[in-house]
Design a protein around this motif. Structure first.
Motif, PDB file in Angstrom:
ATOM      1  N   GLY A   1       1.066 -17.330  -4.784  1.00  0.00           N
ATOM      2  CA  GLY A   1       2.203 -16.763  -4.013  1.00  0.00           C
ATOM      3  C   GLY A   1       1.695 -15.288  -3.253  1.00  0.00           C
ATOM      4  O   GLY A   1       0.785 -14.722  -3.634  1.00  0.00           O
ATOM      5  N   ARG A   2       2.403 -14.991  -2.382  1.00  0.00           N
ATOM      6  CA  ARG A   2       2.066 -14.012  -1.403  1.00  0.00           C
ATOM      7  C   ARG A   2       2.889 -12.928  -1.947  1.00  0.00           C
ATOM      8  O   ARG A   2       4.277 -12.933  -1.897  1.00  0.00           O
ATOM      9  N   PRO A   3       2.560 -11.414  -2.034  1.00  0.00           N
ATOM     10  CA  PRO A   3       3.529 -10.389  -2.405  1.00  0.00           C
ATOM     11  C   PRO A   3       4.363  -9.957  -1.135  1.00  0.00           C
ATOM     12  O   PRO A   3       4.120 -10.192  -0.123  1.00  0.00           O
ATOM     13  N   ARG A   4       5.366  -9.586  -1.669  1.00  0.00           N
ATOM     14  CA  ARG A   4       6.471  -8.939  -0.552  1.00  0.00           C
ATOM     15  C   ARG A   4       6.103  -7.577  -0.253  1.00  0.00           C
ATOM     16  O   ARG A   4       6.845  -6.866   0.640  1.00  0.00           O
ATOM     17  N   THR A   5       5.224  -6.752  -0.985  1.00  0.00           N
ATOM     18  CA  THR A   5       4.956  -5.495  -0.368  1.00  0.00           C
ATOM     19  C   THR A   5       4.022  -5.723   0.538  1.00  0.00           C
ATOM     20  O   THR A   5       2.752  -6.327   0.511  1.00  0.00           O
ATOM     21  N   VAL A   6       4.286  -5.093   1.533  1.00  0.00           N
ATOM     22  CA  VAL A   6       3.709  -5.304   2.944  1.00  0.00           C
ATOM     23  C   VAL A   6       2.943  -4.124   3.466  1.00  0.00           C
ATOM     24  O   VAL A   6       3.121  -2.784   3.344  1.00  0.00           O
ATOM     25  N   LEU A   7       1.645  -4.325   4.057  1.00  0.00           N
ATOM     26  CA  LEU A   7       0.743  -3.170   4.844  1.00  0.00           C
ATOM     27  C   LEU A   7       1.149  -3.439   6.302  1.00  0.00           C
ATOM     28  O   LEU A   7       0.403  -4.825   6.583  1.00  0.00           O
ATOM     29  N   VAL A   8       1.671  -2.778   6.949  1.00  0.00           N
ATOM     30  CA  VAL A   8       2.022  -3.019   8.310  1.00  0.00           C
ATOM     31  C   VAL A   8       1.091  -1.859   9.301  1.00  0.00           C
ATOM     32  O   VAL A   8       1.067  -0.636   9.031  1.00  0.00           O
ATOM     33  N   PRO A   9       0.502  -2.349  10.393  1.00  0.00           N
ATOM     34  CA  PRO A   9      -0.452  -1.514  11.445  1.00  0.00           C
ATOM     35  C   PRO A   9       0.612  -0.495  11.914  1.00  0.00           C
ATOM     36  O   PRO A   9       1.816  -0.711  12.311  1.00  0.00           O
ATOM     37  N   ALA A  10       0.233   0.651  12.011  1.00  0.00           N
ATOM     38  CA  ALA A  10       0.790   1.787  12.691  1.00  0.00           C
ATOM     39  C   ALA A  10       0.030   2.670  13.557  1.00  0.00           C
ATOM     40  O   ALA A  10       0.098   3.966  13.546  1.00  0.00           O
ATOM     41  N   GLY A  11      -0.757   2.062  14.197  1.00  0.00           N
ATOM     42  CA  GLY A  11      -1.697   2.683  15.215  1.00  0.00           C
ATOM     43  C   GLY A  11      -2.935   2.504  14.667  1.00  0.00           C
ATOM     44  O   GLY A  11      -3.378   1.906  13.630  1.00  0.00           O
TER      45      GLY A  11
END
Length: 395
Positions: free
Chosen positions: A135-145
């Motif tokens: 499964g894929r975690p729901r904790t996410v790392l999103v680009p911010a620049g």
């Protein structure tokens, strides 16, 4: 008998601290509080750096030494052994995998050796459960620049949460790649919030609380690993550290329960008996059974740790044996503590009695991964699905 002078020193530290931890265990169990004084003692003794490679200032102990030491530490307090084991396991896993960038590894492990910083892998989630189930975690790392990220999510079973200098956090990288990864999150960053949820049946003093990440700002330097879907996780490839050190903590609790039962049997003489209950046949049978189980479980656990350390090229093939050793130790711990309760009788049910705490503590080993069903499936798969006929004792 210690296998080396270095192991003897580490075992000496664990054996010296265990009685001190035992004196504090009941209070922290009752209050469900993290024994920070135990962590301070471990820090002062250099135990927190046990699995850090020598090149980063640590003692360089491998899995065999650490597993043996964890057994001794847990005789004093299972919660402390389990909690610090998560830290030592995280250091040891990276020492074996070398999966982080060199600069990050030197920085984080350098803080472990320099100031006694605590670290832990933070992976479980309310929906995901353990990552071992897929499964894929729901904790996410999103680009911010450029070179910047924002972290958001919710983790559970985050042992040592209030004291962690770095939370090595399992994330979904949401940049369109489908990757997952691990990031090093400083515990004091804005947006990192510990929710004190840990009110459990056993191992109550591990502070395994929930952690929330609310738009935590990170940089590329904090991204330790990333991998595309289907690619093995380097940490999982070094999968001996977690199950064997965890099993050692629960088995150490069982040794303590056995010692309590033996002491009681030697000293307890009801008024209607001419001798202590140690002379009653069924008591002697139970004590013999406890010792047989403990001897077998300890031997299997340490032999597996020694073999895993000695054969880096064969670690994947050794995974079923690692799972079997963990299963045998944790189930054996439950069996031994149950037998100790029967020897001691009704007083062992009283709150504040060490055996009552041990009885609750050892139950946790049954749900730490790999759980029994997954361990048995690994063994069955090796026997039934892999090419050629394979026996459990095959090297």
């Amino acid at each position: 008998r210690p296998a080396s002078e270095a192991q003897a020193r580490l075992l000496g530290v664990a054996r010296a601290l265990a009685p001190r931890f035992a004196e504090r265990a009941g209070r922290h169990d009752q209050d469900a509080t993290l024994p920070r004084e135990n962590l301070a003692d471990l820090r002062d003794a250099g135990y927190l750096a046990a699995a850090v490679p020598v090149e980063y200032g640590g003692s360089g102990h491998g899995l065999f030494d650490v597993t043996a030491a964890q057994l001794e530490l847990a005789r004093g307090d299972g919660s402390t052994a389990l909690a610090v084991g998560m830290h030592v396991m995280t250091c040891g896993t990276e020492a074996s995998a070398r999966s982080w960038p060199e600069e990050a590894r030197r920085r984080i492990l350098g803080e472990v050796t320099g100031r006694g910083a605590l670290i832990n892998n933070i992976a479980a989630e309310p929906e995901l459960g353990s990552p071992r189930g897929g499964g894929r975690p729901r904790t996410v790392l999103v680009p911010a620049g450029p070179g910047r990220w924002r972290l958001s999510g919710h983790k559970t079973f985050s042992t040592l949460a209030p004291e962690l200098a770095y939370l090595i956090t399992y994330v979904a990288v949401e940049d369109g790649s489908g990757d997952t990864g691990r990031v090093a999150v400083s515990g004091d960053l804005p947006g990192v919030r510990v929710e004190e949820t840990w009110d459990a049946l056993g191992m109550r003093a591990t502070a395994s609380h929930d952690v929330h990440f609310d738009d935590v700002e990170l940089s590329d330097a904090d991204l330790l690993t990333r991998r595309p879907p289907g690619e093995p996780d380097p940490a999982m490839m070094q999968g001996g550290w977690f199950p064997l050190t965890v099993a050692a903590a629960y088995l150490g609790v069982a040794f303590s329960a056995r010692d309590e039962a033996v002491r009681f049997a030697r000293e307890r003489r009801p008024t209607g008996y001419a001798a202590p209950i140690s002379q009653i046949p069924h008591v002697r049978e139970r004590v013999g059974g406890m010792d047989a189980t403990l001897l077998a479980a300890r031997t299997f656990l340490l032999a597996t740790a020694e073999e895993w350390e000695a054969r880096p090229e064969g670690r994947l093939a050794l995974a079923p044996q690692v799972a079997a050793a963990k299963r045998f130790a944790t189930n054996g711990a439950v069996e031994v503590v149950d037998a100790a309760m029967r020897v001691v009788g009704g007083v062992a049910l009283l709150r504040g009695h060490a055996l009552e705490r041990h009885y609750r503590d050892v139950r946790g080993g049954l749900v730490n991964p790999p759980i029994d069903a997954r361990a048995l499936e690994m063994l069955a798969r090796a026997a039934l699905d892999e090419p050629g006929e394979r026996h459990p004792h095959d090297g």
